[in-house]
Design a protein around this motif. Structure first.
Motif, short mmCIF file in Angstrom:
data_model
loop_
_atom_site.label_atom_id
_atom_site.label_comp_id
_atom_site.label_asym_id
_atom_site.label_seq_id
_atom_site.Cartn_x
_atom_site.Cartn_y
_atom_site.Cartn_z
N PRO A 1 -17.29 -67.05 8.44
CA PRO A 1 -17.12 -65.98 7.46
C PRO A 1 -18.21 -66.03 6.40
CG PRO A 1 -15.49 -67.71 7.12
CD PRO A 1 -16.19 -68.02 8.41
N ALA B 1 -10.11 -64.95 10.24
CA ALA B 1 -11.33 -65.68 9.88
C ALA B 1 -11.35 -67.06 10.53
CB ALA B 1 -11.42 -65.81 8.36
N CYS C 1 -9.28 -64.07 0.76
CA CYS C 1 -8.25 -63.28 1.41
C CYS C 1 -7.10 -63.08 0.45
CB CYS C 1 -7.76 -63.98 2.68
SG CYS C 1 -8.96 -63.99 4.03
N THR D 1 -16.00 -65.69 0.89
CA THR D 1 -14.91 -64.88 1.42
C THR D 1 -13.58 -65.29 0.80
OG1 THR D 1 -16.02 -64.46 3.53
CG2 THR D 1 -13.62 -64.24 3.50
N CYS E 1 -5.90 -61.73 7.34
CA CYS E 1 -7.26 -62.00 6.89
C CYS E 1 -7.63 -63.47 7.11
CB CYS E 1 -7.39 -61.63 5.41
SG CYS E 1 -8.99 -62.08 4.66
N LEU F 1 -13.43 -70.90 2.28
CA LEU F 1 -12.60 -69.72 2.52
C LEU F 1 -11.40 -69.81 1.60
CD1 LEU F 1 -11.79 -67.20 4.23
CD2 LEU F 1 -10.70 -68.80 5.83
#
Length: 494
Positions: A483, A472, A489, A487, A468, A453
């Motif tokens: 996620p 998550a 953010c 992904t 965000c 992430l």
């Protein structure tokens, strides 16, 4: 750097003849010493909770967990680990216990839970009992103790000759012998592989069939090695600001640390070029900074936090710039630089970087960073200065010097994780201490279990950096919703 939750490097004041290195290591990370723990004695494997001895935060509970000093000899000597918890704020929605793995090395998990509970999102606080502990050798868990006089005499990492190199090696041997004699047998069993076993004992004592864990910075080493050792006992693990323990050589380690720190400096310069609130706007930021480094090297720069004390160039890098990079506080850094640049020079005098931080035996137990001789050491310093020309004598070279000659019980290796559920790996693109490439590497080593992430911003720590990221991570921890791979953010204003 990874020695970090918050990388404020302050000078150490030795207490009489002995100082607790476990508490002093919090100096490296910028955290206050852990609160005193008023805990009932515990039987092996049991936790008997009582109010913590902290009148400011009476909601927290503390306990002690008895574990073997050496897990390969479970019937041998034991130590008590200091543990703290905050119960879930919504008992009806409680998922279970989540253990926090502190950074540093040397951060206090007890201090985090007792005094800094806002570090965790409201949803995590609502759904989990949040549990923190002081790792062995730290805070309330048999802290490493060493001679204060000996610590105060630490040689500078700015070595100029083979004689300086030899003197540092000899000093390190004396310090290790002194710390071992004062600390007891736990001194030789401080590595993260031992702490993995402590963490599993804590999981069992909490009554959890599988572990929910959040490790930050150096705590990611603990989380990753737990998944490697006990993959079937994992419920959910978040690794935030990730250390890559597979980096094989001293040169690779120092180069990667220098590169990620320099990246943060470049981000700062880029921000200052376009930010209305930059105190250095319309000035040559690098020229101002290099002028300050030169003044600091001549001993002409006063430490704003200690009037009358001189700020060395290493202090300027590690106490001023690096601390602000951790928080992504670029406006604060620009203001600090402008203030220092406008300050009246002190009379030129020599400065020393020797007492910047104490020995960090946990780190030395986990990292095999050999240096053959002064010639190789000098080449490493040169390489770091070329990689990070704006940030000479970064903290990692201090740590390397402090670990010269130390045995590593848990040296670097690639992870081999088989059968673990998804593990969330979270990192900022521009982290000053644990660079994004390390997170990519660890996610790959985790194989099918690794889910990366990405926070597209700056700073050390990212799980609550905007809705965000927070959503998550919260969904993963509470409902095991992973996620989608890849992904990212967006960055949020600091």
């Amino acid at each position: 750097m990874p020695f970090s939750g918050r990388s404020a490097v302050r000078r150490i004041t030795a207490r009489s003849t002995t100082t607790a290195v476990g508490a002093a290591m919090a100096v490296v990370t910028g955290l206050a010493a852990a609160p005193a723990v008023q805990a009932s004695p515990s039987a092996t494997g049991a936790l008997r909770w009582a109010p913590c001895d902290d009148p400011v935060k009476p909601e927290a509970e503390c306990a002690a967990l008895s574990v073997p000093v050496d897990w390969s000899h479970p019937d041998g000597p034991r130590l008590d680990l200091a543990v703290a918890r905050r119960k879930a704020t919504d008992p009806g929605a409680r998922v279970g216990s989540m253990v926090f793995g502190p950074g540093g090395p040397g951060d206090s998990g007890v201090e985090m839970v007792v005094r800094r509970i806002s570090r965790f999102s409201p949803e995590v606080r609502r759904r989990f009992d949040i549990v923190g502990f002081d790792p062995r050798g730290v805070g309330g868990s048999n802290p490493v103790s060493c001679s204060g006089d000996l610590l105060a005499g630490r040689p500078s990492p700015e070595l100029d000759s083979q004689a300086d190199f030899d003197a540092t090696m000899a000093y390190n041997r004396r310090l290790r012998a002194d710390c071992r004699a004062r600390t007891g047998p736990v001194f030789d069993h401080l590595d993260t592989a031992q702490t993995v076993r402590d963490l599993d004992a804590l999981r069992a004592a909490l009554g959890e069939r599988r572990l929910t864990f959040h490790g930050s910075s150096y705590g990611t080493l603990l989380g990753a090695q737990y998944a490697e050792t006990y993959p079937r006992r994992v419920r959910a693990i978040v690794l935030e600001s990730v250390m890559d323990h597979s980096v094989p050589t001293t040169r690779d380690f120092l180069r990667s640390e220098a590169a990620t720190a320099e990246d943060s400096f470049q981000e700062f310069v880029k921000w200052c070029d376009g930010a209305a609130d930059c105190a250095l706007r319309d000035r040559d930021v690098r020229a101002v900074w290099q002028r300050l480094l030169a003044r600091a090297a001549r001993g002409e720069l006063e430490d704003p936090a200690e009037p009358g004390a001189r700020l060395s160039s290493s202090d300027l890098v590690n106490k001023i710039a690096f601390r602000k990079f951790y928080e992504a506080d670029y406006a604060g850094l620009a203001t600090a630089i402008a203030g220092l640049d406008a300050s009246r020079p002190l009379p030129a005098s020599s400065t020393s970087t020797a007492p910047l931080h104490p020995a960090t035996p946990v780190f030395c137990s986990d990292w095999h960073l050999p240096v053959r001789d002064y010639q190789e050491y000098a080449s490493l310093v040169t390489m770091m200065n070329r990689t990070a020309p704006d940030l000479p004598y970064l903290l990692p070279i201090h740590m390397t010097a402090a670990c010269l000659g130390a045995p590593a019980a848990n040296p670097q290796h690639r992870l081999a994780v088989h059968g673990a559920p998804p593990i969330l790996v979270s990192n900022a693109l521009h982290d000053p201490a644990t660079g994004y490439p390390w997170a990519v590497s660890v996610a790959r080593q985790l194989g099918r279990s690794g889910v990366l992430l990405t926070y597209e911003g700056q700073g050390h720590g990212s799980v609550t950096s905007g809705p965000c990221m927070e959503d998550a991570v919260d969904s993963y921890l509470t409902d095991l919703e992973v996620p989608p791979r890849g992904t990212s953010c967006p960055a949020v204003p600091s």
